[in-house]
Motif scaffolding. Structure first.
Motif, PDB file in Angstrom:
ATOM      1  N   SER A  26     -37.268  12.075  -5.254  1.00 32.23           N
ATOM      2  CA  SER A  26     -38.063  11.506  -6.347  1.00 32.23           C
ATOM      3  C   SER A  26     -38.351  12.557  -7.410  1.00 32.23           C
ATOM      4  CB  SER A  26     -39.373  10.927  -5.809  1.00 32.23           C
ATOM      5  OG  SER A  26     -40.243  11.947  -5.361  1.00 32.23           O
ATOM      6  N   ALA A  27     -38.673  13.780  -6.981  1.00 33.34           N
ATOM      7  CA  ALA A  27     -38.956  14.853  -7.943  1.00 33.34           C
ATOM      8  C   ALA A  27     -37.714  15.206  -8.745  1.00 33.34           C
ATOM      9  CB  ALA A  27     -39.479  16.080  -7.209  1.00 33.34           C
ATOM     10  N   GLY A  28     -36.552  15.217  -8.085  1.00 29.75           N
ATOM     11  CA  GLY A  28     -35.312  15.491  -8.797  1.00 29.75           C
ATOM     12  C   GLY A  28     -35.042  14.464  -9.873  1.00 29.75           C
ATOM     13  N   LEU A  29     -35.240  13.181  -9.559  1.00 29.07           N
ATOM     14  CA  LEU A  29     -35.041  12.129 -10.558  1.00 29.07           C
ATOM     15  C   LEU A  29     -36.035  12.258 -11.707  1.00 29.07           C
ATOM     16  CD1 LEU A  29     -34.406   9.064  -8.211  1.00 29.07           C
ATOM     17  CD2 LEU A  29     -32.756  10.105  -9.778  1.00 29.07           C
ATOM     18  N   VAL A  30     -37.276  12.600 -11.380  1.00 23.66           N
ATOM     19  CA  VAL A  30     -38.305  12.742 -12.408  1.00 23.66           C
ATOM     20  C   VAL A  30     -37.933  13.843 -13.402  1.00 23.66           C
ATOM     21  CG1 VAL A  30     -40.656  13.630 -12.758  1.00 23.66           C
ATOM     22  CG2 VAL A  30     -40.254  11.758 -11.154  1.00 23.66           C
ATOM     23  N   PHE A  31     -37.417  14.974 -12.906  1.00 20.43           N
ATOM     24  CA  PHE A  31     -37.125  16.089 -13.810  1.00 20.43           C
ATOM     25  C   PHE A  31     -35.724  16.024 -14.411  1.00 20.43           C
ATOM     26  CE2 PHE A  31     -41.102  17.854 -12.849  1.00 20.43           C
ATOM     27  CZ  PHE A  31     -41.345  18.819 -13.812  1.00 20.43           C
ATOM     28  N   LEU A  32     -34.888  15.142 -13.925  1.00 20.97           N
ATOM     29  CA  LEU A  32     -33.621  14.893 -14.618  1.00 20.97           C
ATOM     30  C   LEU A  32     -33.821  13.945 -15.789  1.00 20.97           C
ATOM     31  CD1 LEU A  32     -30.891  14.512 -11.838  1.00 20.97           C
ATOM     32  CD2 LEU A  32     -30.949  16.213 -13.663  1.00 20.97           C
ATOM     33  N   VAL A  33     -34.743  13.007 -15.643  1.00 20.84           N
ATOM     34  CA  VAL A  33     -34.908  12.008 -16.691  1.00 20.84           C
ATOM     35  C   VAL A  33     -35.565  12.599 -17.939  1.00 20.84           C
ATOM     36  CG1 VAL A  33     -37.200  11.099 -16.102  1.00 20.84           C
ATOM     37  CG2 VAL A  33     -35.470   9.572 -17.021  1.00 20.84           C
ATOM     38  N   GLN A  34     -36.372  13.645 -17.790  1.00 20.17           N
ATOM     39  CA  GLN A  34     -37.077  14.189 -18.950  1.00 20.17           C
ATOM     40  C   GLN A  34     -36.124  14.754 -20.006  1.00 20.17           C
ATOM     41  OE1 GLN A  34     -40.713  16.461 -18.073  1.00 20.17           O
ATOM     42  NE2 GLN A  34     -40.674  15.638 -15.999  1.00 20.17           N
ATOM     43  N   PRO A  35     -35.202  15.687 -19.656  1.00 17.67           N
ATOM     44  CA  PRO A  35     -34.279  16.150 -20.700  1.00 17.67           C
ATOM     45  C   PRO A  35     -33.317  15.071 -21.168  1.00 17.67           C
ATOM     46  CG  PRO A  35     -33.694  17.079 -18.556  1.00 17.67           C
ATOM     47  CD  PRO A  35     -35.014  16.413 -18.388  1.00 17.67           C
ATOM     48  N   MET A  36     -32.993  14.095 -20.305  1.00 18.12           N
ATOM     49  CA  MET A  36     -32.119  12.997 -20.713  1.00 18.12           C
ATOM     50  C   MET A  36     -32.756  12.174 -21.824  1.00 18.12           C
ATOM     51  SD  MET A  36     -30.285  11.139 -17.504  1.00 18.12           S
ATOM     52  CE  MET A  36     -29.749  12.342 -16.292  1.00 18.12           C
ATOM     53  N   VAL A  37     -34.012  11.805 -21.612  1.00 18.22           N
ATOM     54  CA  VAL A  37     -34.716  11.013 -22.614  1.00 18.22           C
ATOM     55  C   VAL A  37     -34.918  11.830 -23.888  1.00 18.22           C
ATOM     56  CG1 VAL A  37     -36.896   9.856 -23.139  1.00 18.22           C
ATOM     57  CG2 VAL A  37     -35.827   9.540 -20.916  1.00 18.22           C
ATOM     58  N   ALA A  38     -35.190  13.126 -23.727  1.00 18.70           N
ATOM     59  CA  ALA A  38     -35.326  13.989 -24.907  1.00 18.70           C
ATOM     60  C   ALA A  38     -34.041  14.005 -25.722  1.00 18.70           C
ATOM     61  CB  ALA A  38     -35.693  15.406 -24.475  1.00 18.70           C
TER      62      ALA A  38
END
Length: 749
Positions: A26-38
């Motif tokens: 879950s933490a990996g998905l959370v921190f992958l989505v942040q730069p993706m959305v940016a």
């Protein structure tokens, strides 16, 4: 009786690894989505540090929502019901997938960019992010109700696994994900990962639900007393300080030290590392060692902070060390004050709230109340109050405090009144500040005097730091802009400069003989100046567009009948460059009509009629925050469509950190354009700021329009095959960064 209800088993039979893997994923998905959305938002708002800070503040708020949801879900006595509700919430949030930027908020606003960005992030990714964020406290609570209840195993250790997943995902994105996958592939892959996580979560929920009913149907044993409001306030403060410092040190380094792509990754990675260390069962850095090193790092940082000409590696090391050790000190203090597992979710809720407080202060309040990045040294000094040591202060410590304060105060006095030959005064100032730094370190065991001397040292060093003659400073969502001056004898007096962070964005001589001469990047000798000079030497009136205003120097090339439109994202820059008190290129030197279009250049240019411009200048790549979306095949096709058949597009590609020539050549070829490149060097012996070194490329949509420049030996043919062309779906900033490093450091392979 159902199979689920009857097949109960001891909680100890559930593998602890399943809890750790679920939290890690879950933490990996959370921190992958942040730069993706940016990256999805980048074409709409640009890439300044404030965009990152605002995004982080949003994600911290969404984290708080997730932690609040987990906390209130824990009020349901049955873990079985909790598991069913959470899996249902994950499925419901999946309706927002696949990842995309919602159009519900309309086009971005340059006047209220923070509100627009928060709204877009909320409707685009808020639901899946918040539900994923709830996993860490929720799964730890399940661990406390099952395995901890039977074996006494510590559930807080799982938080280290959560942050390890976050850290690895954060580092993997710029190093592996972005260079190897298209943006469409990234979002599709993340959505698949989200679906896989739902299955993983459902598996854990099944195992937890089948644990003995006596374990899962009631509260955790040995709950202990409920936290007091004083304890909650301490949790908030201890979480807010590292959160604020993470954004503060990022903004300071990217504004005043040495901005570079992905530099923001380092503070965030260190921030996550402090959680991993603090919540580990056997921390690799003890609390005692943290306090010792933090005192040295903060004292050194207070002394060195205003000296921006100091060795670059030393500056970065000292700032990052002070931040890392201070954040670790706060997080270790948090762990020492953690409650019994029964109050675990409340602990994380208030800790998350502290993160929001710290992030919101930097993202929203500091840019309004400060004209510079003052929030960073302010919070760094206040963090010293977290240190232990409220006991009686011995006489020798008071003497040390007085000695250190006198040495610190003497430094600006020496700098102001002592003017010996050579650099003797400078050495004396540094020696005095070094002495004050040593005194502060000696006082580290008594918090009050240590804090007091750090404040005195900070103020004294600020008074004697690198003396750039900054006359005015402004701050907006898009960064800190400073207007400074320096004497240039070759131009008969003062030259006024405009800088954005560490990047010079233009200069203007104040003597009437040179006031209307474009300087630095725009001088007649430079590639940009060559194109404008050729254009104004023609007979027809020119229609010119320029992306990036700066001081507005190219306006000095316009003649009566010409029309120049500046496309600028920051309204503050327009206000500065059009005020004759600061710069007068657009108001006194321009002979043609000048107008301004506010907003992201790619969006606003798209609204211009086709076949409009004789000259179109794209001057947005010399900044430290490179808007890479302006250098894609799709963007290039848009530029060429706005050119007249014989029009010329100029790309100013000078950049300290990225090798942009190869991508630009590939993009021009893929977009169907014809191009030439010039690498210009300033003439030896020319006055400072008279002209500057410059990389520029010109592109036309008709080969005939390129002929006059092809006959000029200064312009060279381009090779569009060196790299893969960048598109809206694919960029390789890491490759461009490495290519520039190879140029700067010839020993690289």
């Amino acid at each position: 009786m159902s199979t689920l209800e009857g097949a109960t088993r001891p909680a100890a039979s559930i593998s602890p690894a399943l809890f750790a893997v679920t939290i890690f994923a879950s933490a990996g998905l959370v921190f992958l989505v942040q730069p993706m959305v940016a990256k999805l938002v980048l074409p709409l708002l640009g890439g300044s540090s404030s965009v990152w800070n605002t995004s982080i503040a949003f994600f911290q708020t969404a984290l708080l929502v997730g932690y609040g949801y987990a906390h209130f879900l824990q009020r349901v006595r049955s873990v079985r019901v909790q598991a069913m509700v959470h899996v249902g919430a994950l499925l419901l949030a999946a309706l927002a997938l696949p990842l995309h930027v919602s159009g519900l908020m309309g086009e971005p606003s340059s006047n209220h960019p923070s509100l627009w960005l928060l709204g877009v992030l909320a409707v685009s990714v808020g639901a899946p992010f918040a539900v994923l964020s709830a996993t860490a406290p929720l799964v730890q609570a399940w661990h406390a109700r099952t395995i901890h209840a039977e074996t006494g195993a510590e559930p807080y250790v799982l938080y280290a696994a959560s942050n390890m997943g976050s850290l690895l995902a954060l580092l993997a994105y710029p190093a592996l994900v972005e260079p190897l996958a298209t943006l469409k592939g990234q979002t599709f892959g993340w959505s698949l990962g989200y679906g896989g996580f739902i299955l993983l979560m459902a598996t854990l929920a099944l195992f937890v639900s089948r644990a003995r009913a006596s374990v899962i149907e009631g509260p955790v044993a040995d709950a202990g007393p409920a936290p007091t409001w004083k304890e909650r306030a301490i949790w908030i403060a201890l979480a807010a300080i590292p959160s604020s410092l993470m954004l503060g040190v990022t903004t300071h380094i990217t504004t005043d030290v040495a901005s570079a792509p992905f530099l923001w990754v380092i503070p965030l990675a260190l921030y996550l590392a402090t959680f991993i260390i603090a919540f580990s069962e056997k921390p690799v850095i003890s609390t005692e060692m943290t306090l010792l090193l933090q005192a040295a790092a903060v004292a050194g940082c207070a002394a060195i902070l205003p000296f921006k000409q100091t060795s670059l590696p030393l500056q970065i090391f000292v700032h990052l060390a002070a931040f890392f050790l201070t954040a670790l000190m706060c997080h270790q203090a948090l762990v020492a004050r953690r409650p019994k597992p029964a109050h675990l979710t409340e602990f994380y809720l208030w800790m998350s709230f502290g993160g929001v407080v710290g992030g919101a202060f930097n993202a929203f309040l500091a840019p309004v109340i400060f004209t510079n990045v003052w929030e960073y040294p302010l919070v760094l000094a206040l963090a010293c109050l977290v240190r232990p040591g409220l006991g009686p202060i011995e006489p020798w410590r008071w003497a040390t405090f007085v000695l250190g304060a006198v040495a610190a105060v003497a430094a600006p006095v020496v700098a102001l009144f002592w003017n010996p030959e050579g650099d003797l005064a400078g050495l004396a100032v540094k020696a005095l500040l070094a002495g004050a730094t040593v005194c502060a370190f000696l006082l580290r065991r008594r918090m009050i005097v240590f804090f007091g001397l750090i404040v005195v040292l900070s103020l004294a060093s600020e008074a004697v730091g690198d003396r750039v003659d900054v006359r005015h400073s402004w701050r907006s969502f898009f960064g800190v802009v400073r207007q400074s001056e320096m004497p240039v004898p070759g131009m008969k007096g003062q030259v006024r400069m405009l800088s954005h962070g560490t990047t010079l964005h233009g200069a203007q001589a104040q003597h009437p003989d040179y006031a209307c001469r474009p300087l630095v990047y725009y001088a007649p000798e430079t590639p940009i100046g060559q194109v404008f000079t050729r254009g104004v030497n023609g007979d027809k009136p020119l229609r010119v567009g320029a992306v990036g205003l700066g001081t507005g120097a190219v306006a000095a090339y316009t003649r009566p009948g010409d029309k120049l439109t500046f496309f600028e994202i920051d309204p503050m820059v327009i206000k500065i460059s059009t005020d004759p008190k600061y710069f007068s290129y657009t108001t006194k030197c321009a002979k043609g009509a000048i107008d301004y279009v506010l907003g992201d250049a790619r969006l606003t240019l798209a609204k211009q009629p086709n076949d409009t411009f004789d000259i179109l200048l794209i001057d947005a790549f010399s900044s430290d925050a490179v808007p890479a979306h302006l250098l894609t095949v799709e963007a290039m096709r848009g530029y060429l469509a706005k050119l007249k058949p014989d029009g010329v597009l100029i790309l100013h590609l000078s950049n300290r950190n990225l090798e942009l020539r190869s991508p630009a050549m590939a993009v021009a070829g893929a977009a169907g354009g014809f191009s030439l490149m010039q690498r210009h060097s300033a003439a030896k012996g020319s006055p400072v700021l008279w002209e500057s070194a410059e990389d520029a490329m010109i592109v036309t949509k008709d080969l005939k329009a390129l002929a006059p420049y092809a006959a000029d030996k200064r312009w060279e043919a381009t090779d569009p095959t060196l790299v893969r062309p960048w598109t809206d779906d694919y960029m390789n900033l890491v490759g461009a960064l490495y290519a520039q490093m190879k140029i700067n450091w010839t020993w690289l392979p």
